[in-house]
Every structure is written in C-alpha cells, then in structure tokens.
Enzyme design. Structure first.
Site, PDB file in Angstrom:
ATOM      1  N   LYS A  43       0.851  -1.189   0.000  1.00 33.66           N
ATOM      2  CA  LYS A  43       0.000   0.000   0.000  1.00 33.66           C
ATOM      3  C   LYS A  43       0.890   1.243   0.000  1.00 33.66           C
ATOM      4  CE  LYS A  43      -4.076   1.337   2.703  1.00 33.66           C
ATOM      5  NZ  LYS A  43      -4.930   0.870   3.808  1.00 33.66           N
TER       6      LYS A  43
ATOM      7  N   SER B  16      -9.636   0.544   2.310  1.00 34.68           N
ATOM      8  CA  SER B  16      -8.737   1.474   1.674  1.00 34.68           C
ATOM      9  C   SER B  16      -7.615   0.806   0.872  1.00 34.68           C
ATOM     10  CB  SER B  16      -8.126   2.397   2.729  1.00 34.68           C
ATOM     11  OG  SER B  16      -7.293   1.678   3.600  1.00 34.68           O
TER      12      SER B  16
ATOM     13  N   SER C  28      -9.901  -2.143   6.092  1.00 34.39           N
ATOM     14  CA  SER C  28      -9.143  -1.753   4.897  1.00 34.39           C
ATOM     15  C   SER C  28      -8.377  -2.870   4.215  1.00 34.39           C
ATOM     16  CB  SER C  28      -8.169  -0.619   5.245  1.00 34.39           C
ATOM     17  OG  SER C  28      -8.866   0.593   5.362  1.00 34.39           O
TER      18      SER C  28
END
Lengths: 545, 545
Positions: free
Chosen positions: A141, A217, A241
């Site tokens: 990420k 996310s 997420s």
C-alpha cells in the site's frame, strides 16, 4: 517582475501520473484502443487482459497464475526458478494491471528486477535462499515508505514531500528476508473510505467489473492481486481496509491483532498521537492462508522490536494444526444491512460444509451486541482529532473531497463532537462490548466466529456505504480472516432473496452475476496463530470446486 | 419524628477498624503496653517482634522465615508440610504485623485456615498438590475483590459498598492454582501517593523504623512481607506502586509489561475508561525472583483470556537461562534528585559486582531522555480525568486529603489542564521518549538497564516526594525488577557523599543507618521472561553475604 501562477492541483496530479507511465517500458503498454475502454462506467471484466495482451510469455503467465508465494519462494530458493524471471513476470503483469484498473502509485520495476538478479546470484553462490521471502516480489500500500520513493498517499499536498528518507520498519524486515518490492498501490483520500479514490492517482477499478468498487482502503492492492500483478500484498486495516478490498476483488486477507506487525515509519493520513482505542494494523492479502502465515511468522520475531519500538514485541508462536472438531459461532448479519442473496448463500454454504465436516455451529444472531451500535461507537474513535488534520491535508491543495468519504461515515455522527470527557465514556462503552463478545465466545466454547465482511458483493463505485461488518473486529481487536467463497449466481441465489428486506445498496442479481462472494472468520485476541490454523481448516473446506 | 445525625467519617472508620480487630483471635494479640509504643514518630524497628512475642511457635517462626513461596509449595504439595500449619503460621504473623505497622485492611484468617485444611485433604487423597500455588498463603492489595469481602480501598465513602459480589479475575486464577488468600493490605487514599495512608485504615508504618514511610501505593503489602506475615504478595503499579514499597521495606518486586497479568474486576480508585497511554499493571512482591516467576507463569497462560477479556492474552514463554555475558546500561540518577550515599553505593557495588562476574556496563547517564521531563509527562496522564473522580470519592464522605498526595505530584502541573487536543501531543511526546530509549537500548546492545528506584532509603512519612525513578518504566512500558541490596552504613557510605548535592529529601546518615538500599533492573517491553532470567543472574550476584 513576473509572477508565475502556481500549478493547479489537476496539473500537479497529471504530472505525477505521467512520471509513473514513463516507468513502464513501452513494450509493456496496451494499445490505446483497448485502454480507452477501461472506464469506471464500463461493466467489462479485465481479468483476462494479461492473458490476451501478449505481453507475458506462457512461462510468465504460468509463474504469475499457478503458484502462491510460498511455492514461488521454495522454487526460487532451491534455484529451480530464477527470481529475475518471477519478478519480471509480475512487473509485466502489474504494468498491464495498472493500465486496466489504475491500481499503482509508485512503480519500481527496474529496481526490482535488478534486485532479483542479486537474489539469484546469492542462490548460485550459497546454494540457498536469502531468507523466508527469498526473491519474492511483494506489493505494498502506498502508505509504506520505501527509501528513495514518494509516499504521497493520494494527497496532492504530499507531492511536496521529498522521497522517503528511510524505509518503514516492515519494509526493512521484508527486504531482510529477501522480498523485493516492485510497486506500491492506490488508496483512498484520507484512507477512511471504502472506495479507492483520490485526486492524485484517481480511482482504482474492480477487475471483475470496472463499474464496481475495488473496495478500500487497500483497493489498489486488491485490484493488483486480482489481476495477478502481485502474489502477495501488504495492506493496513483500521475499519476493514485489508478485508474490504479482498472481499470486493475475490482475495484472501488476514487482519492480525493490534501491534503484532511492526507499524512504525509509515506515512500517516491524519494526526499522529491519537488516543483512540482502535489502532491501525498491517495485514497480508493474497492467495493462500499459508502465505499470510509465511509473512507474519517472518516479520513477527523476538528481534522485531529491535527495529521498531512501536511493535508489541510478541514473537509468532508455533501452534499445532487443528486435530479436533471446531466450534464456530455464526452471525448472519444485521437488520439494517441485510445480506444480499449471494453472500447469504456463501455464508450458509460455508456453515453447512463446516457442519458436514464434523464442526459445530452455534447461531449467535440475536446474542451479539448490536452491530450497528458497535460500528457507530468505533467510528467515533476515528473522529477524535479536534483539528481534523486529514481534512487539512485535503484543503491544503485546494482539492475537493472524493464522494465516498461522506458515504462511509455514519449520518448520526454528523453533529457529534469529540471531547476528553466523552472519550472516557467511549472507552467504558467499548469495554462493555468487549465483555459481552468475550462472554459469548467463552460460554459457547467458540474457536472462531463465522460471519461476512459486507452485506453484498462489490457494489458500484461510491455505493459501498458504512463498514458495518468489518469494523467490529477492529473495535474488539480480534484477528480475522477473509475468504472469497462462491460466486453470485442468480438461480442459486434466488432462494436467499427476501422480498421484505431493504437491501442497501440495492441488490441487482443481473449486475452481480459471477462476482466473488465471501466469508469472514474471526478468532480470539492475540491468538493469531490459532486462527491461522483454523483458517487452514476453513480454506480446505470452502476451496472452490 | 426524630432524626439521627449521620455518623462522622471518623466514627465510620473507627467502626471498620474495630471489626478488623475482632477478626484476630485474642491469643494472637500483643499487650497494649507494647502496641502503644508503635507510633508513627517512634524510630524503633519492629522486625523482631514476631520472634519475641511468643505468639508463634519455633516451628511457625521457621515456616515463616526460612522458605520462599516456591519452597513452601513444594513442601506442601509433597505432603512434607501441612498447609494448615503454614497458613496458621502466616496468619499469626500477619496479626502481629498488623498490630505493629497497621498493614491490613481485610482479615480472612479463619477462612484461610479452613481452606488450608481442604488443600491438605487433597494431597492426602490425590498424592499431589492442587496446583502450582498449592496451599500457599498469599496477601493482596485491598483493591482486589474477593467474593464476600469489602474492597473499600481506603475511601470512607466506599464503606457503603456491599462485600464484593465476585472475585477479581486474578483472584480466581490464584485460587484455582491452590493459593489461599489470608488478608488484604493497606494502600494510600486515591492510590496515587508514595505513602500508604488513608483516613479509613490510617497509616502503614515501616517495620524497619516506624517513623519512616512503608512506601506506596502497595505499602501495606510491603510492610506485611517485611514482617514475614506473608511470603508472597500481589501489588499493582502505575508509577512505582509495587516497586516503591519494596525498596522502602527491603523486598523484591517485579513490574510486568502492561496487560500480561489479568487486571479485570478490581476496584478502581478513579474513573474508568481513561485513555491514558500508561495503564496500571499487577506485579508480585516477595523474597525471590523464582517466586515472581512462579506466580506470573501460573496466571499468564493461553487460557487466561477465558476469564479476563482485558488481558493482553500472551502466554508466559519458557526461555533459556542466561549463559552469556550480559550488557547492562547504567543510569546513576538525575541532578534534581541526586542519589543519597547508601543508594549510590548500592548501585556502584552492583555494577562492580556485575563487571567482576564478566558482564558489561554501559554508562547512560547523559544519554537517556531527561528523567524529570519524562516523569512530568507521565504524570500528565494521571491527571486526564476532567471530572477528577478520585477527589470526588474523597469529598463524598467529607474526609480530608492525606498530606502525601500533594507531595507526590509535580508542582509544575498545578495549573495544568488536560484536553483532548493536548492528549494527541502528549502521545507524540511519549513516542519520542520511547524511540530515544529504544535506540539507546538497541544501539548499545543492552540486555537490561541497571538503575535505582528512588534516590534514597525509606524517607520519613510524607517526605517521599515525586516518583521520578519508578514512573519511567511505566511511561516506557518496560518490565522492571526491584532488589534490596546492601544496607545504609554511614562509614561505607561516606565516600559517596557529595557536599554540593542538594539531597531531597534531606540525607541523614544517622537516621537511615541499617536501612535497606536497593537497585532496579529494567528489561525490554514484553520480554518479561528474558528479564526474569536476567534477574536470576543479578539475584545471584547481589545476594547479601
């Protein structure tokens, strides 16, 4: 004297994206005639594009499709397969994925392939791999820092930041174990939304159907993994997420107990020093439970604290495989967000299969603390910052809020104001929930709780809504695993349709046909190791035919 | 209609104390001619009173003086010694201690002796002990709840509370392992003071010299243990509460990492739900490191979460004994509270002995984050409650504040007001300290840090002052062990006297002659097990001749 007008945020964003495109070799680019069809309103699946693009060789297709990370590491460590070949294959495929679903933020293909050569040289010289993740391409990420690379996390204003002067602590650990980071992946503005969308990198699309959300996310990660542009990804999770994108894109993911995986040295989307009782955790996303275990057992050692003062410092324990019938609690949803038929069927089928395999199911529907109240309680912790630092980061560049942020929060909290006095009461309220859930688990002798991570399959962009079914595990700080299981099938799903259910977002059997459904399995706090063994049992039982 | 004037707090307290006296058999009572000399201004030591009182038989004196808890459990589990005899001996001695130093709050002698009979019966029937703490008398700080017994924690207003409806979770675990609770012990009003003094039970005196503090907050426990009215005690610690009384009374104690020992079900002295980054922990106090390990390894198991949802749920690990030279950091105090000669000598001697034994010492004096600033930072966390709930408990009964409370807090915080915004900044400040300390430990390859727990030996009542040298370990959440080591000796101490040092409280070589000095050894977070092994090494090296 002339004054230059400062560039607009649109210009700044466009410049950054152009830089990224330039990091993809021309021969890895798809024709514009094709990419122009990859829009957020197109309902096409792009999962087959890597196969049909002719950019990857048959061998490269095999390397990216046939193995999990554990298998690849074994093959590379023994010298059967070269890391250069594996990394090149995944870089190519990541480039294709990027052009299909816009999942990347930082591209490090060149450096990754170079590093793979070093790994191969090590095997040639030493006759063994460099570590538990030898030669393995890993994607992260964007909030992770990698020395020399930016970590803008989608804020225009963070474009001002110099490339990270040092690695996030986890990155150092992964690299020390031989992993190779080939790219970083997209995430939502503020990281507090279930749609991976920001004004800097734009929106990540769902490879199964471009008109749907990839989840958030860690949606860039999930979209990339679904395209098999990576075999193992590292996500974060504070309200779902690392699990929401997994369920949207048909992947497995694992949210560990707080503090187990070193979190230090990441780029934060909001204010540091939050006194919230919910803290973000790092979790793996990928194809197999054993891959999740491989990463966690590698980075959670007795030495981890040496490089990360924020880690809880609890080494990964070796536990025995499950050798007895398990007891699963079953939670089938909440009246405010009834399960869409495909997910209701997946959950029902999983419970049935587990029972058939000799495990016991205890229905908890009406016994658990109200899930909606729990989610509202959890969300208050995310609103504690009186300075609203994350909104400040957005405003700083004059960029607008993306639409999904408003959708992800609870309307009943629009006027809620945090206070120190109120925070004491929040904590007391949380402890009551903890106690109730704990007592249910203990009194029923549960090994795990079987439930869902969302009421449906991946919804259209900006319609995900509240993270009702994932934030509970953050509030409780229970580890949890997400599994893709079954696919929406309007005929098979029909018996699970309830005419009196107020489906939200709306259920559309045609639109979700073929999309991955899922189940979620949560364990007990700090028993990540025991849950991992339970997940292996579940994985075996729910393996798709 | 007649109205009765409500009783004064003085009357309520006197009634409670009378009830306690009645729980001590008449034949265990000391003559008034003797007890009338046990005043808080008398400088006499009462350590020999149990021997001279003729209340305990020679066998009972031996049982209470010669063994640690581990040895007693072994003897009782094998049937060599009866629990009834051991428990009776300690009850007698606790009764004597109570009359000398006023250390008890709740007396359960009768129930304890009865329970000991059950334990003995078990050994007779089964040929083995009931558990790891079989038949062992254990004393607990008053804040623990024991079903059917009050837990007033020294607040007059808590006299209204019914006897505890259930056990603290730790009590249940101790009892399940075969332990027998024979009494609860005194603590300060609000529990946030270094003098064990409240208006309900009065003041606990130091057995070494009645005019000195027994320390706080677990001072009743330490005074009882020093009198050998108990062999193993359970204390709590948020700023030094299990270590300060130990160093004042010449005992060993261990403060574990937060969350390891189940804390649930205790009576709180203030408001629940604090968002502070420092949380109270439970730790053992007694005579040997192996006793501390015995308790912790018994109550920290993989099953502990089943009865306490608040526990971190990390089972005690088995680690190898130390078999290599260790590296100790050495911190020799802070300019604002220079070490009194006896303590400076003890620390110097310990470092010297460790060096002589082949271990390495790294001087950290000028490298560590400022200790005073750290303590002020820590203290802010204790002042977070905008409602000042603890003061409300005091005011509710119209009782005055005891003098030591004002002495224990920092003058620079008198006007400090907590806020939610400020709490974010506090946490950031704390993380900076954590990082600095962590880096020192790692960069110097330290196994532990050798330091002190207080600048002096036990000071006179109400003169202890701030807990500068113990609250650091709470702020950092590092486990820490306290050892008595050497005794104040004006001749030997003289070379450590610095004429330019502003000793606070004043140093009086005559007054502290013969009092126990001490050292403190702190480990790394969550490496309680490793620290325990290090403490065994230190214990062997600093064992008094």
């Amino acid at each position: 004297m002339t004054t230059t007008k400062p560039p607009t945020w649109q210009t700044l964003a466009a410049t950054k994206r152009t830089t990224n495109v330039q990091k993809m070799p021309k021969e890895w680019r798809l024709p514009t005639s094709l990419t122009s069809t990859f829009t957020s309103t197109s309902t096409q699946s792009v999962l087959s594009i890597p196969r049909t693009s002719n950019i990857l060789s048959d061998r490269e297709l095999e390397l990216t499709e046939k193995y999990d990370a554990t298998a690849l590491v074994e093959m590379m460590s023994s010298g059967k397969v070269k890391s250069v070949d594996v990394v090149t294959a995944f870089c190519k495929r990541a480039a294709v994925a990027q052009q299909c679903v816009n999942c990347l933020t930082e591209i490090m293909f060149e450096e990754a392939i170079e590093r793979a050569g070093v790994c191969d040289g090590f095997v040639e010289r030493e006759g063994r791999g460099m570590g538990a993740l030898h030669g393995l391409p890993i994607s992260l990420k964007d909030s992770f820092n990698i020395k020399g690379t930016q970590a803008t996390i989608g804020y225009i204003t963070f474009l001002d930041h110099a490339p990270s002067p040092q690695n996030s602590n986890l990155v150092t650990l992964l690299q020390a174990a031989g992993a190779i980071i080939h790219c970083k992946t997209n995430l939502p503005q503020t990281m507090m939304a279930a749609d991976t969308h920001n004004n800097l990198f734009g929106r990540t699309l769902n490879p199964h159907n471009l008109s749907l959300t990839a989840g958030g996310s860690s949606g860039g990660e999930a979209a990339l993994l679904a395209m098999r542009g990576s075999v193992l990804g590292i996500a974060t999770d504070i309200a779902g997420s690392c699990r929401i994108p997994a369920l949207c894109c048909g992947l497995k993911s694992f949210k560990p107990s707080a503090g187990r995986v070193p979190f230090g040295g990441k780029t934060a989307p909001g204010r540091l020093g939050s006194p919230a009782s919910i803290v973000p955790v790092i979790g793996p996303m990928g194809r197999s439970v054993r891959d999740a275990e491989l990463v966690l057992s590698t980075v959670c050692t007795g030495k981890t604290w040496d490089i990360d003062e924020s880690v809880l410092n609890v080494p990964w324990r070796s536990v025995e495989p499950v050798s007895r019938p398990l007891v699963f609690g079953l939670v089938r949803g909440h009246a405010k967000r009834p399960l869409h038929p495909p997910v209701a069927r997946a959950l029902h089928a999983a419970a049935t299969k587990l029972k058939e395999a000799g495990h016991r199911i205890v229905l908890l529907d009406h016994l658990v603390p109200d899930l909606w109240d729990c989610a509202v309680l959890a969300w208050k912790y995310f609103l504690l910052d009186p300075r609203k630092t994350d909104r400040g980061f957005v405003d700083a560049a004059g960029e607008p809020l993306v639409p999904s942020i408003a959708k992800t929060s609870f309307r009943e909290l629009d006027a809620w104001e945090p206070s120190l006095d109120g925070l004491f009461d929040l904590n007391v309220e949380r402890w009551k929930v903890l106690k109730k859930y704990h007592d249910l688990v203990v009194e029923n002798g549960l090994d795990a709780v079987l439930t869902v991570g969302y009421q449906g399959t991946a919804p259209p962009h900006d319609q995900y809504g509240v993270t009702l079914y994932t934030v509970l595990q953050n509030l409780l700080n229970y580890p949890s695993g997400m599994f893709p299981f079954l696919k929406a099938n309007k005929e098979l799903d029909a018996p699970f349709f309830k005419s009196d259910a107020a489906y939200e977002p709306p259920y559309n059997a045609e639109a979700c046909e073929g999309l991955p459904a899922h189940i979620q399995v949560m364990g007990k706090p700090m028993q990540d190791e025991e849950l991992m063994e339970i997940l292996k049992v579940v994985e075996g039982i729910v393996a798709e035919d």
